[in-house]
Design an enzyme around this catalytic site. Structure first.
Site, short mmCIF file in Angstrom:
data_model
loop_
_atom_site.label_atom_id
_atom_site.label_comp_id
_atom_site.label_asym_id
_atom_site.label_seq_id
_atom_site.Cartn_x
_atom_site.Cartn_y
_atom_site.Cartn_z
N ASP A 4 -12.24 -4.34 -1.50
CA ASP A 4 -12.45 -2.98 -0.98
C ASP A 4 -13.48 -1.87 -1.31
O ASP A 4 -14.21 -2.18 -2.34
CB ASP A 4 -11.19 -2.09 -2.20
CG ASP A 4 -9.78 -2.62 -1.73
OD1 ASP A 4 -9.56 -3.44 -0.94
OD2 ASP A 4 -8.90 -2.22 -2.52
N ASP A 60 -2.11 5.17 4.42
CA ASP A 60 -2.13 3.87 3.71
C ASP A 60 -0.85 3.89 2.68
O ASP A 60 0.02 4.31 2.95
CB ASP A 60 -3.66 3.89 2.90
CG ASP A 60 -4.10 2.67 2.68
OD1 ASP A 60 -3.76 1.88 1.55
OD2 ASP A 60 -4.79 1.95 3.56
N ASP A 61 -1.28 3.23 1.40
CA ASP A 61 -0.29 3.04 0.56
C ASP A 61 0.52 4.27 0.11
O ASP A 61 -0.27 5.45 0.15
CB ASP A 61 -0.97 2.30 -0.53
CG ASP A 61 0.07 1.45 -1.45
OD1 ASP A 61 1.37 1.67 -1.06
OD2 ASP A 61 -0.35 0.43 -2.03
N SER A 87 -4.83 -7.99 6.35
CA SER A 87 -5.60 -8.10 5.12
C SER A 87 -5.81 -9.54 4.61
O SER A 87 -6.21 -9.93 3.62
CB SER A 87 -5.08 -7.08 4.02
OG SER A 87 -5.10 -5.98 4.40
N ARG A 127 -9.51 -7.43 7.27
CA ARG A 127 -10.28 -7.07 6.25
C ARG A 127 -10.72 -8.49 5.73
O ARG A 127 -9.66 -9.44 5.47
CB ARG A 127 -9.45 -6.36 5.36
CG ARG A 127 -9.08 -5.08 5.45
CD ARG A 127 -10.60 -4.09 5.17
NE ARG A 127 -10.96 -4.30 3.79
CZ ARG A 127 -10.31 -3.97 2.70
NH1 ARG A 127 -9.38 -3.29 2.87
NH2 ARG A 127 -10.97 -4.33 1.29
N ASP A 150 -1.01 -5.23 4.28
CA ASP A 150 -1.70 -5.85 2.99
C ASP A 150 -1.11 -6.91 2.63
O ASP A 150 0.10 -7.45 3.03
CB ASP A 150 -1.91 -4.63 2.24
CG ASP A 150 -2.98 -4.74 1.34
OD1 ASP A 150 -3.88 -5.79 1.26
OD2 ASP A 150 -3.19 -3.56 0.69
C1 GLA Z 1 -5.63 -2.91 -1.38
C2 GLA Z 1 -6.39 -2.67 0.11
C3 GLA Z 1 -6.84 -1.24 0.15
C4 GLA Z 1 -5.69 -0.37 -0.03
C5 GLA Z 1 -4.90 -0.77 -1.39
C6 GLA Z 1 -3.65 0.13 -1.43
O1 GLA Z 1 -6.38 -2.86 -2.33
O2 GLA Z 1 -7.47 -3.55 0.27
O3 GLA Z 1 -7.32 -0.98 1.53
O4 GLA Z 1 -4.80 -0.29 1.18
O5 GLA Z 1 -4.61 -2.08 -1.29
O6 GLA Z 1 -2.94 -0.04 -2.60
#
Ligand code: GLA
Length: 439
Positions: A219, A79-80, A190, A215, A158
């Site tokens: 979150d 992920d990030d 997203s 999504r 995202d």
């Molecule tokens: C957003 C996404 C999360 C995650 C964060 C990472 O909030 O919805 O699922 O990927 O960014 O910073």
């Protein structure tokens, strides 16, 4: 004239280039770093948990060696916070050199050698949500190509730090760019989560054409209240969301947090059961190295996974919402079968919920049911026979159901066995035996 025809052909071809990658005909399953590991980049003091190639290699090992892969959990998703703060000299994204010294192609290779797939994260905007370099519109093609060259199998795109106009252009553009790489790359958008998740702002028909999953909402966090708020939103809006899902296109209520710190065993079962009913992607975000036996048993429950992965790909619905705090969810499955989840929001004691299959919209007939957590058969039911399930506070009872068929007209076995008078002999219609995953 001829050029006009050519123009038409080109337009039609452009239409056909919508996401048609043949991927994710059932909801994708695997592991995703975010909820459990967030943006922990402190590898000096927290080397086992920081976002680094070591973490992803460790999770790949666990997925491959602890029985997860065989159950379908094949994605290892970054992920990030994986990237360097700067693009390279050619303008390409690059991983943080200290935390990913071998590079992303090497990580992809490591994962592939174990029969798994690698997912990566980018953000359509100036920065990722965590403040790392984003993918602005002019970078979409380059980044798609970079990911394909590394051997990436899935992208979560995202939407932080972009406006709705940029998103409208960028999400379809990335879909096209991924297709053009020639590498099958699952695409998680997203986008709807940044547009409130509902029409008219969100166009679910279009999403189904350009993304494999998306999504829709907030979150997830490691708490029961977070899981409940997601269940609420998805159920309250099911009339919009349920028809949007199908093979290759899934609503994503976010990661499975069971196995972490916030959920009791019953709440963990509830998350698993309801994510299965919702045909949700099953991305665990937990520590597979230290998972409790209870969490492992829930996540590795074959029958529940089979419900989630049913080839019909129809998302389930909430069909009962009672003042008592009991809700019933139903999902139609292939071969005339279905799944029911009896869910209690109560906080007092196990609640004895009495109903009939008829009240749950089942047509007249005889049915065979299995309890998927206790692995017990439920005595044969007909639509009008009342039954009672005992549902723990914030827990579920989950059934797999299929129709049983009358063998003959009112077969009376009394003549053969004088003490055993029974009018009907029941035989399952489509499954001569219980489905294999239940054995
Ligand atoms: C957003 C996404 C999360 C995650 C964060 C990472 O909030 O919805 O699922 O990927 O960014 O910073």
């Amino acid at each position: 004239m001829e050029s006009r025809v050519m123009g038409l052909v080109l337009v039609l071809c452009a239409g056909a280039s919508a996401l048609d990658n043949g991927l994710m005909r059932t909801p994708p399953m695997g592991w995703l770093a975010w909820e459990r590991y967030r943006c922990d980049i402190d590898c000096d003091s927290d080397p086992k948990n920081c976002i680094s190639e070591r973490l992803f290699m460790a999770m790949a090992d666990r997925l491959a060696e602890d029985g997860w892969r065989e159950l379908g959990y094949v994605y290892v998703n970054v992920d990030d916070c994986w990237s360097s703060m700067d693009r390279d000299a050619d303008g390409r994204l690059q991983p943080d050199p200290r935390r990913f010294p071998a590079g992303m192609a090497a990580l992809a290779q490591y994962v592939h050698q174990r029969g798994l797939k690698l997912g990566i994260y980018a953000d359509l905007g100036t920065h990722t949500c965590g403040g790392y370099p984003g993918t602005t519109l002019d970078r979409v093609q380059t980044d798609a190509q970079t990911f394909a060259q590394w051997g990436v199998d899935m992208l979560k795109l995202d939407g932080c730090y972009s406006n709705s106009t940029e998103q409208e252009q960028g999400y379809p553009l990335m879909s096209k760019a991924l297709n053009e790489t020639g590498r099958p790359i699952g695409y998680s958008c997203s986008w709807p989560a940044y547009q409130g998740g509902l029409p008219p702002k969100v166009n679910y028909t279009q999403l189904g054409e350009i993304c494999n999953l998306w999504r829709n909402y907030d979150d997830i966090e490691d708490s029961w209240s977070s899981v409940l708020s997601i269940i609420d939103w998805f159920s309250d809006n099911q009339d919009v969301l349920q028809p949007a899902a199908g093979p290759g296109r899934w609503n994503d209520p976010d990661m499975l947090v069971l196995g972490d710190f916030g959920l009791s065993v019953d709440q963990s079962r509830s998350q698993m059961a309801l994510w299965a009913i919702m045909a949700a992607p099953l991305f665990m975000s937990n520590d597979l190295r230290t998972l409790s036996p209870e969490a492992r048993a829930i996540l590795q429950n074959k029958a529940i996974i089979a419900v989630n992965q049913d080839p019909l790909g129809t998302q389930g619905r909430r069909i009962v919402k009672e003042k008592s705090g009991v809700e019933v969810f139903w999902r139609p499955l292939s071969q005339g079968a279905s799944a029911l989840v009896f869910f209690s929001r109560r906080t007092d004691m196990p609640y004895r919920y009495k109903t009939t299959l008829g009240q749950l919209n089942y047509t007249a007939g005889h049915y065979q049911a299995y309890d998927l957590f206790s692995s017990q058969s439920v005595p044969s039911l007909s639509e009008s026979v009342p039954f009672t399930v005992s549902i723990n506070p914030s827990g579920v009872v989950m059934w797999y159901i299929y129709p049983a068929k009358l063998l003959g007209e009112e077969q009376d076995l009394g003549g053969v066995y004088p003490n055993f008078r029974r009018k009907y002999r029941l035989r399952p219609q489509n499954h001569p035996q219980p489905p294999p995953f239940l054995l």
